[in-house]
Design a protein around this motif. Sequence first.
Motif, PDB file in Angstrom:
ATOM      1  N   UNK A  49       0.503  30.245 150.811  1.00  0.00           N
ATOM      2  CA  UNK A  49      -0.235  29.016 150.526  1.00  0.00           C
ATOM      3  C   UNK A  49      -0.668  28.364 151.832  1.00  0.00           C
ATOM      4  N   UNK A  50      -1.960  28.106 151.936  1.00  0.00           N
ATOM      5  CA  UNK A  50      -2.503  27.459 153.127  1.00  0.00           C
ATOM      6  C   UNK A  50      -2.580  25.944 152.970  1.00  0.00           C
ATOM      7  N   UNK A  51      -2.716  25.471 151.733  1.00  0.00           N
ATOM      8  CA  UNK A  51      -2.909  24.047 151.474  1.00  0.00           C
ATOM      9  C   UNK A  51      -1.995  23.610 150.337  1.00  0.00           C
ATOM     10  N   UNK A  52      -1.359  22.478 150.514  1.00  0.00           N
ATOM     11  CA  UNK A  52      -0.670  21.802 149.408  1.00  0.00           C
ATOM     12  C   UNK A  52      -1.383  20.469 149.201  1.00  0.00           C
ATOM     13  N   UNK A  72      -2.586  17.827 151.999  1.00  0.00           N
ATOM     14  CA  UNK A  72      -3.610  16.851 151.641  1.00  0.00           C
ATOM     15  C   UNK A  72      -3.073  16.002 150.500  1.00  0.00           C
ATOM     16  N   UNK A  73      -3.270  14.700 150.585  1.00  0.00           N
ATOM     17  CA  UNK A  73      -2.736  13.797 149.558  1.00  0.00           C
ATOM     18  C   UNK A  73      -3.851  12.907 149.011  1.00  0.00           C
ATOM     19  N   UNK A 331     -10.530  20.844 151.911  1.00  0.00           N
ATOM     20  CA  UNK A 331      -9.563  21.908 152.174  1.00  0.00           C
ATOM     21  C   UNK A 331     -10.006  22.769 153.357  1.00  0.00           C
ATOM     22  N   UNK A 332     -11.312  22.933 153.485  1.00  0.00           N
ATOM     23  CA  UNK A 332     -11.855  23.846 154.502  1.00  0.00           C
ATOM     24  C   UNK A 332     -12.132  23.181 155.853  1.00  0.00           C
ATOM     25  N   UNK A 333     -11.834  21.884 155.968  1.00  0.00           N
ATOM     26  CA  UNK A 333     -12.078  21.200 157.250  1.00  0.00           C
ATOM     27  C   UNK A 333     -10.844  21.291 158.137  1.00  0.00           C
TER      28      UNK A 333
END
Length: 333
Positions: A49-52, A72-73, A331-333
Amino acid sequence: LFNKNSLPEHIDGVICHAVLTSMRDGYLKFFRVLQDVQKLKKILARGSFDVIHILVEPFFPLANFLAPEKVICSIVGTYAIFPFQRGVNKWLYKRSLKKINRIVSISDYTAQRFNENNLYNIPVHTIPLGVDSDLFAPPGDGTAMRKENSFCFVGHIKPRKGLLYAIQAVERLKHEFRDVKLYVLGEEDFDEYAAACKRYVTEHHLQDMVIFAGFVPNDRIKEYYFKCAANVLPSVNDNDYFEGFGLIHLEANAAGIPSIGSKNCGNESAISDGVTGFLCEQKNVDLLHQKMRYILSIKDTAAYHALCKRCREHAIQNDWKSYIEKVVAIYNT
């Protein structure tokens, strides 16, 4: 991953695990967070997992113990400031900010309030919520529907929703539009406030004008949208409690009607003033009455149909697909 007491809807391509227990605050919050982290680590160990993305503020403390590339929240309203300022767990919330890379806010106002506690200058991106434009779509283009001299108030009956001001504004309309009505659709979250609203209706003999319908499911809410000239939700800031966005305004637009809300809260990101509805100063019954009167005065004209068409187009342009695309871009930034 969801609160274990919630029942998430089925989403194609998405696996849901209803395991989280740390939604509530209190003295056991820290231990519940640790319990959730252990469950999370077992699930996360099954893949890369790259992003939560933490979708609501009460789960922010989980970030203290998770270490993916990005956390990220989302911030959605009052809880964007409340837990950082008070309660036994404020240290846990503040500490979690060290692990968060990006914040997604549902409105400019919510972002502004969060930045009062943005200790580590985390980048904040405002992405207003989307709407299911098909769910609330009116028959045809909506112009054939005959509208009553009526408004709907959709939301929980609590002080920050401003119902009393809507009642006072519609009371003034009865002298010009004797058949005017206000449909109140929502549960009574605050018994004392709901009682005060109902007492005002009784004392001012407005029972035929103000109809309390209680909880109404979405498939029936749109029936009220279809027969009403506009939605009205004049939100007010109740100390640190405020309207984070006001999705109801966008849902009303999706049903092809304008919506009236308030300035100095999340409504400013939900309503394009003069284009999809109107924004009034909070607690200003005179201005609220003026905007409601204007809508009824043009209800049967081409100008009103043009307003409703703009509302529907705005909702279509701001559907959930558009919202998700904007979030994924973060997510991609």
